[in-house]
Design a protein around this motif. Structure first.
Motif, short mmCIF file in Angstrom:
data_model
loop_
_atom_site.label_atom_id
_atom_site.label_comp_id
_atom_site.label_asym_id
_atom_site.label_seq_id
_atom_site.Cartn_x
_atom_site.Cartn_y
_atom_site.Cartn_z
N LYS A 279 0.85 -1.17 0.00
CA LYS A 279 0.00 0.00 0.00
C LYS A 279 0.90 1.23 0.00
O LYS A 279 1.88 1.29 0.72
CB LYS A 279 -0.88 -0.01 1.25
N ILE A 280 0.53 2.19 -0.83
CA ILE A 280 1.29 3.44 -0.85
C ILE A 280 0.32 4.60 -0.62
O ILE A 280 -0.78 4.62 -1.16
CB ILE A 280 2.08 3.62 -2.16
N ASN A 281 0.75 5.51 0.21
CA ASN A 281 -0.02 6.72 0.47
C ASN A 281 0.77 7.91 -0.06
O ASN A 281 1.92 8.11 0.33
CB ASN A 281 -0.24 6.91 1.98
N PHE A 282 0.15 8.65 -0.96
CA PHE A 282 0.75 9.88 -1.47
C PHE A 282 0.29 11.01 -0.56
O PHE A 282 -0.91 11.26 -0.44
CB PHE A 282 0.34 10.12 -2.92
N LEU A 283 1.23 11.66 0.10
CA LEU A 283 0.90 12.65 1.11
C LEU A 283 0.74 14.05 0.54
O LEU A 283 -0.11 14.82 1.01
CB LEU A 283 1.98 12.65 2.19
N SER B 47 8.19 -4.65 4.41
CA SER B 47 9.09 -3.50 4.49
C SER B 47 8.30 -2.21 4.35
O SER B 47 7.15 -2.21 3.93
CB SER B 47 10.19 -3.58 3.44
N GLU B 48 8.96 -1.12 4.71
CA GLU B 48 8.33 0.18 4.58
C GLU B 48 9.31 1.15 3.93
O GLU B 48 10.52 0.99 4.06
CB GLU B 48 7.86 0.73 5.93
N SER B 49 8.75 2.13 3.24
CA SER B 49 9.56 3.15 2.57
C SER B 49 8.93 4.51 2.80
O SER B 49 7.71 4.65 2.77
CB SER B 49 9.63 2.89 1.07
N ASP B 50 9.78 5.50 3.02
CA ASP B 50 9.35 6.89 3.12
C ASP B 50 10.04 7.66 2.01
O ASP B 50 11.26 7.57 1.85
CB ASP B 50 9.75 7.48 4.48
N VAL B 51 9.27 8.42 1.24
CA VAL B 51 9.81 9.21 0.14
C VAL B 51 9.74 10.68 0.52
O VAL B 51 8.69 11.15 0.98
CB VAL B 51 9.04 8.95 -1.17
N PHE B 52 10.87 11.37 0.33
CA PHE B 52 10.97 12.78 0.70
C PHE B 52 11.29 13.62 -0.53
O PHE B 52 12.06 13.20 -1.40
CB PHE B 52 12.08 12.98 1.74
N ASP B 53 10.74 14.80 -0.57
CA ASP B 53 11.04 15.82 -1.56
C ASP B 53 12.18 16.66 -0.99
O ASP B 53 12.11 17.09 0.16
CB ASP B 53 9.78 16.67 -1.76
N ARG C 18 14.80 17.04 -6.24
CA ARG C 18 14.99 15.59 -6.29
C ARG C 18 14.18 14.90 -5.21
O ARG C 18 13.66 15.54 -4.29
CB ARG C 18 16.47 15.23 -6.15
N LEU C 19 14.08 13.58 -5.33
CA LEU C 19 13.40 12.76 -4.34
C LEU C 19 14.41 11.86 -3.66
O LEU C 19 15.42 11.48 -4.25
CB LEU C 19 12.33 11.88 -5.00
N PHE C 20 14.13 11.51 -2.42
CA PHE C 20 15.01 10.65 -1.64
C PHE C 20 14.13 9.63 -0.93
O PHE C 20 13.08 9.99 -0.39
CB PHE C 20 15.79 11.49 -0.63
N CYS C 21 14.53 8.38 -0.93
CA CYS C 21 13.73 7.32 -0.30
C CYS C 21 14.55 6.62 0.77
O CYS C 21 15.71 6.25 0.54
CB CYS C 21 13.29 6.31 -1.36
N ARG C 22 13.95 6.43 1.93
CA ARG C 22 14.53 5.63 3.01
C ARG C 22 13.65 4.41 3.19
O ARG C 22 12.44 4.54 3.36
CB ARG C 22 14.56 6.41 4.32
N VAL D 97 6.60 13.06 1.18
CA VAL D 97 5.61 13.13 0.10
C VAL D 97 4.90 11.80 -0.13
O VAL D 97 3.83 11.77 -0.74
CB VAL D 97 6.24 13.63 -1.22
N ALA D 98 5.46 10.69 0.37
CA ALA D 98 4.81 9.39 0.20
C ALA D 98 5.30 8.41 1.26
O ALA D 98 6.42 8.53 1.76
CB ALA D 98 5.08 8.82 -1.19
N LYS D 99 4.44 7.45 1.57
CA LYS D 99 4.77 6.39 2.54
C LYS D 99 4.23 5.09 1.97
O LYS D 99 3.08 5.04 1.53
CB LYS D 99 4.11 6.70 3.88
N ALA D 100 5.05 4.05 1.98
CA ALA D 100 4.62 2.75 1.46
C ALA D 100 4.93 1.66 2.46
O ALA D 100 5.97 1.68 3.12
CB ALA D 100 5.31 2.44 0.14
N ILE D 101 4.01 0.72 2.58
CA ILE D 101 4.25 -0.50 3.34
C ILE D 101 3.91 -1.65 2.38
O ILE D 101 2.82 -1.68 1.80
CB ILE D 101 3.39 -0.57 4.61
N VAL D 102 4.88 -2.54 2.18
CA VAL D 102 4.70 -3.61 1.19
C VAL D 102 4.98 -4.98 1.80
O VAL D 102 5.80 -5.12 2.70
CB VAL D 102 5.60 -3.40 -0.05
N THR D 103 4.29 -5.96 1.26
CA THR D 103 4.52 -7.36 1.61
C THR D 103 5.05 -8.04 0.35
O THR D 103 4.43 -7.96 -0.72
CB THR D 103 3.23 -8.04 2.07
N LEU D 104 6.19 -8.69 0.47
CA LEU D 104 6.85 -9.33 -0.66
C LEU D 104 6.98 -10.82 -0.39
O LEU D 104 7.12 -11.24 0.77
CB LEU D 104 8.24 -8.75 -0.87
N MET D 105 6.99 -11.61 -1.45
CA MET D 105 7.23 -13.03 -1.31
C MET D 105 8.58 -13.34 -1.95
O MET D 105 8.81 -13.02 -3.12
CB MET D 105 6.15 -13.84 -1.99
#
Length: 70
Positions: free
Chosen positions: A1-5, A29-35, A12-16, A45-53
């Motif tokens: 799931k990704i939320n666009f804030l 896992s989770e990711s935070d995207v910053f402007d 540029r964009l930066f992701c942690r 600017v965005a937050k994602a939480i994903v489930t991977l196999m």
């Protein structure tokens, strides 16, 4: 799931990202995207939480070979 804030307007964009839970097959896992503005100010600017196999490479190669032989 990704939320666009909010919209990103910086240069540029930066992701942690980090793994929250790593099992044998399932990874969460989770990711935070910053402007980035003026090379210093970070705005979320965005937050994602994903489930991977996790699929072993050998299984992928077998499937690929089987599909080309059909």
């Amino acid at each position: 799931k990704i939320n666009f804030l909010r919209p990103a307007y910086g240069q540029r964009l930066f992701c942690r990202s980090q793994v929250i839970r790593e099992g044998r097959k399932i990874i969460v896992s989770e990711s935070d995207v910053f402007d980035i503005v003026d090379n210093k100010k970070e705005t979320a600017v965005a937050k994602a939480i994903v489930t991977l196999m996790a699929v072993p490479r050998v299984d992928l190669l077998k499937k690929s070979l089987n599909s080309t032989q059909s």
